[in-house]
Design a protein around this motif. Structure first.
Motif, PDB file in Angstrom:
ATOM      1  N   ALA A 124       0.831  -1.208   0.000  1.00 41.56           N
ATOM      2  CA  ALA A 124       0.000   0.000   0.000  1.00 41.56           C
ATOM      3  C   ALA A 124       0.867   1.259   0.000  1.00 41.56           C
ATOM      4  CB  ALA A 124      -0.934  -0.016   1.217  1.00 41.56           C
ATOM      5  N   TYR A 125       1.877   1.321   0.860  1.00 42.90           N
ATOM      6  CA  TYR A 125       2.782   2.476   0.873  1.00 42.90           C
ATOM      7  C   TYR A 125       3.464   2.648  -0.488  1.00 42.90           C
ATOM      8  CZ  TYR A 125       2.766   3.557   5.907  1.00 42.90           C
ATOM      9  OH  TYR A 125       2.436   3.950   7.171  1.00 42.90           O
ATOM     10  N   SER A 126       3.868   1.535  -1.081  1.00 40.41           N
ATOM     11  CA  SER A 126       4.539   1.592  -2.384  1.00 40.41           C
ATOM     12  C   SER A 126       3.631   2.201  -3.430  1.00 40.41           C
ATOM     13  CB  SER A 126       4.979   0.192  -2.820  1.00 40.41           C
ATOM     14  OG  SER A 126       5.841  -0.379  -1.862  1.00 40.41           O
ATOM     15  N   GLY A 127       2.367   1.798  -3.419  1.00 39.81           N
ATOM     16  CA  GLY A 127       1.400   2.355  -4.356  1.00 39.81           C
ATOM     17  C   GLY A 127       1.190   3.846  -4.147  1.00 39.81           C
ATOM     18  N   LEU A 128       1.114   4.264  -2.887  1.00 44.24           N
ATOM     19  CA  LEU A 128       0.965   5.693  -2.589  1.00 44.24           C
ATOM     20  C   LEU A 128       2.137   6.490  -3.140  1.00 44.24           C
ATOM     21  CD1 LEU A 128      -0.356   5.659   1.091  1.00 44.24           C
ATOM     22  CD2 LEU A 128      -1.579   6.450  -0.953  1.00 44.24           C
ATOM     23  N   MET A 129       3.334   5.942  -3.006  1.00 40.97           N
ATOM     24  CA  MET A 129       4.529   6.639  -3.467  1.00 40.97           C
ATOM     25  C   MET A 129       4.583   6.747  -4.985  1.00 40.97           C
ATOM     26  SD  MET A 129       7.237   5.305  -0.712  1.00 40.97           S
ATOM     27  CE  MET A 129       6.756   5.367   0.997  1.00 40.97           C
ATOM     28  N   GLU A 130       3.787   5.938  -5.670  1.00 41.10           N
ATOM     29  CA  GLU A 130       3.711   6.024  -7.130  1.00 41.10           C
ATOM     30  C   GLU A 130       2.506   6.840  -7.592  1.00 41.10           C
ATOM     31  OE1 GLU A 130       4.451   2.460  -9.315  1.00 41.10           O
ATOM     32  OE2 GLU A 130       6.113   1.913  -8.002  1.00 41.10           O
ATOM     33  N   GLY A 131       1.798   7.441  -6.627  1.00 40.17           N
ATOM     34  CA  GLY A 131       0.662   8.275  -6.970  1.00 40.17           C
ATOM     35  C   GLY A 131      -0.590   7.492  -7.332  1.00 40.17           C
ATOM     36  N   LYS A 132      -0.638   6.219  -6.939  1.00 39.21           N
ATOM     37  CA  LYS A 132      -1.807   5.395  -7.243  1.00 39.21           C
ATOM     38  C   LYS A 132      -2.905   5.642  -6.207  1.00 39.21           C
ATOM     39  CE  LYS A 132       0.774   1.644  -9.445  1.00 39.21           C
ATOM     40  NZ  LYS A 132       0.295   1.772 -10.792  1.00 39.21           N
ATOM     41  N   GLU A 133      -4.113   5.302  -6.568  1.00 37.81           N
ATOM     42  CA  GLU A 133      -5.217   5.249  -5.614  1.00 37.81           C
ATOM     43  C   GLU A 133      -5.027   3.953  -4.831  1.00 37.81           C
ATOM     44  OE1 GLU A 133      -7.748   7.594  -5.276  1.00 37.81           O
ATOM     45  OE2 GLU A 133      -6.604   8.785  -6.717  1.00 37.81           O
ATOM     46  N   VAL A 134      -5.195   4.003  -3.498  1.00 43.64           N
ATOM     47  CA  VAL A 134      -4.879   2.846  -2.661  1.00 43.64           C
ATOM     48  C   VAL A 134      -5.931   2.667  -1.567  1.00 43.64           C
ATOM     49  CG1 VAL A 134      -3.191   1.889  -1.025  1.00 43.64           C
ATOM     50  CG2 VAL A 134      -2.388   3.145  -3.021  1.00 43.64           C
ATOM     51  N   THR A 135      -6.322   1.428  -1.343  1.00 43.80           N
ATOM     52  CA  THR A 135      -7.021   1.072  -0.109  1.00 43.80           C
ATOM     53  C   THR A 135      -6.250  -0.058   0.543  1.00 43.80           C
ATOM     54  OG1 THR A 135      -8.503  -0.594  -1.069  1.00 43.80           O
ATOM     55  CG2 THR A 135      -9.294   1.688  -1.038  1.00 43.80           C
ATOM     56  N   VAL A 187      -5.659  -5.251  -0.329  1.00 47.45           N
ATOM     57  CA  VAL A 187      -4.991  -4.061  -0.851  1.00 47.45           C
ATOM     58  C   VAL A 187      -5.492  -3.859  -2.272  1.00 47.45           C
ATOM     59  CG1 VAL A 187      -2.783  -3.004  -1.479  1.00 47.45           C
ATOM     60  CG2 VAL A 187      -2.926  -4.488   0.550  1.00 47.45           C
ATOM     61  N   ILE A 188      -5.924  -2.647  -2.551  1.00 49.06           N
ATOM     62  CA  ILE A 188      -6.317  -2.294  -3.910  1.00 49.06           C
ATOM     63  C   ILE A 188      -5.400  -1.175  -4.371  1.00 49.06           C
ATOM     64  CG2 ILE A 188      -8.139  -1.447  -5.433  1.00 49.06           C
ATOM     65  CD1 ILE A 188     -10.174  -2.470  -3.354  1.00 49.06           C
ATOM     66  N   LEU A 189      -4.753  -1.376  -5.517  1.00 47.98           N
ATOM     67  CA  LEU A 189      -3.935  -0.355  -6.162  1.00 47.98           C
ATOM     68  C   LEU A 189      -4.578  -0.075  -7.506  1.00 47.98           C
ATOM     69  CD1 LEU A 189      -0.335  -1.794  -5.606  1.00 47.98           C
ATOM     70  CD2 LEU A 189      -1.542  -0.143  -4.193  1.00 47.98           C
ATOM     71  N   SER A 190      -4.804   1.204  -7.800  1.00 50.36           N
ATOM     72  CA  SER A 190      -5.472   1.541  -9.052  1.00 50.36           C
ATOM     73  C   SER A 190      -5.001   2.901  -9.548  1.00 50.36           C
ATOM     74  CB  SER A 190      -6.989   1.567  -8.826  1.00 50.36           C
ATOM     75  OG  SER A 190      -7.663   1.934 -10.007  1.00 50.36           O
ATOM     76  N   ASP A 191      -5.052   3.075 -10.850  1.00 53.04           N
ATOM     77  CA  ASP A 191      -4.803   4.388 -11.438  1.00 53.04           C
ATOM     78  C   ASP A 191      -6.075   5.235 -11.413  1.00 53.04           C
ATOM     79  OD1 ASP A 191      -2.113   3.827 -12.034  1.00 53.04           O
ATOM     80  OD2 ASP A 191      -2.682   2.830 -13.897  1.00 53.04           O
ATOM     81  N   ASP A 192      -7.212   4.601 -11.206  1.00 51.72           N
ATOM     82  CA  ASP A 192      -8.507   5.275 -11.184  1.00 51.72           C
ATOM     83  C   ASP A 192      -9.053   5.312  -9.757  1.00 51.72           C
ATOM     84  OD1 ASP A 192      -8.539   5.461 -14.046  1.00 51.72           O
ATOM     85  OD2 ASP A 192      -9.120   3.344 -14.122  1.00 51.72           O
ATOM     86  N   PRO A 193      -9.987   6.211  -9.474  1.00 56.17           N
ATOM     87  CA  PRO A 193     -10.599   6.236  -8.141  1.00 56.17           C
ATOM     88  C   PRO A 193     -11.204   4.875  -7.795  1.00 56.17           C
ATOM     89  CG  PRO A 193     -11.204   8.200  -9.366  1.00 56.17           C
ATOM     90  CD  PRO A 193     -10.492   7.289 -10.335  1.00 56.17           C
ATOM     91  N   ILE A 194     -11.107   4.507  -6.532  1.00 56.03           N
ATOM     92  CA  ILE A 194     -11.615   3.222  -6.043  1.00 56.03           C
ATOM     93  C   ILE A 194     -12.984   3.480  -5.425  1.00 56.03           C
ATOM     94  CG2 ILE A 194     -11.221   1.344  -4.405  1.00 56.03           C
ATOM     95  CD1 ILE A 194      -8.165   2.060  -4.702  1.00 56.03           C
ATOM     96  N   SER A 195     -14.000   2.825  -5.951  1.00 53.57           N
ATOM     97  CA  SER A 195     -15.359   3.088  -5.487  1.00 53.57           C
ATOM     98  C   SER A 195     -15.652   2.452  -4.128  1.00 53.57           C
ATOM     99  CB  SER A 195     -16.383   2.615  -6.516  1.00 53.57           C
ATOM    100  OG  SER A 195     -16.247   1.236  -6.739  1.00 53.57           O
TER     101      SER A 195
END
Length: 161
Positions: free
Chosen positions: A6-17, A35-43
């Motif tokens: 999750a931290y890694s995804g945040l550091m890449e500017g991804k949407e994360v839960t 863990v959800i990593l996405s380039d788009d908003p996570i609903s």
């Protein structure tokens, strides 16, 4: 492992839960994290089926294997569990054996993470290392090189079943 991802995804500017479910189950049972990593908003952080599941024991296989969507990926440690599904991609990481060879049982999760990142390189290694630094207390930052070695080893030993 989930927090680092999750931290890694945040550091890449991804949407994360990041939704951990660690209670007494972590001592043996079905402790889990989503863990959800996405380039788009996570609903919604709640999922009914998974693109990827990492399963590390038989009770978790029994509970979560059916939730991997057809065409999805299952990664597991080969220590006493296996899957018979034919509609998903299955990978095995002998992380328990590799951790024993490294003389460090705590390397287990990083070996699995390395296997995942080899199959699905969803975040860059430099961000994984930054995620490790962020999630480990400063007194344990000396363990980052060992964790990096375990991730790289996991990338080497993962195999398609």
């Amino acid at each position: 492992m989930g927090k680092i991802l999750a931290y890694s995804g945040l550091m890449e500017g991804k949407e994360v839960t990041w939704m951990p479910s660690y209670g007494p189950e972590q001592r043996g049972g079905t402790a889990n994290v989503t863990v959800i990593l996405s380039d788009d908003p996570i609903s919604s952080p709640i999922l009914n089926e998974y693109d990827i599941a990492i399963i590390l024991n038989q009770p978790s296989l029994d509970k979560f294997e059916s939730k991997v969507k057809p065409g999805g990926i299952l990664i597991y440690d080969g220590y006493g569990i296996h899957s018979e599904r034919k509609d998903i991609q299955i990978y095995r990481v002998d992380a328990m054996d590799a951790a024993a060879e490294m003389n460090n049982a705590k390397a287990f999760n990083m070996l699995i993470l390395g296997g995942l990142l080899k199959v699905v390189p969803m975040v860059k290694m430099e961000n994984v290392l930054l995620g490790l630094k962020k999630s480990l207390p400063e007194r344990h930052h000396n363990l980052i090189p060992m964790n990096e070695a375990a991730i790289l080893k996991g990338m080497e030993i993962i195999q398609k079943v």
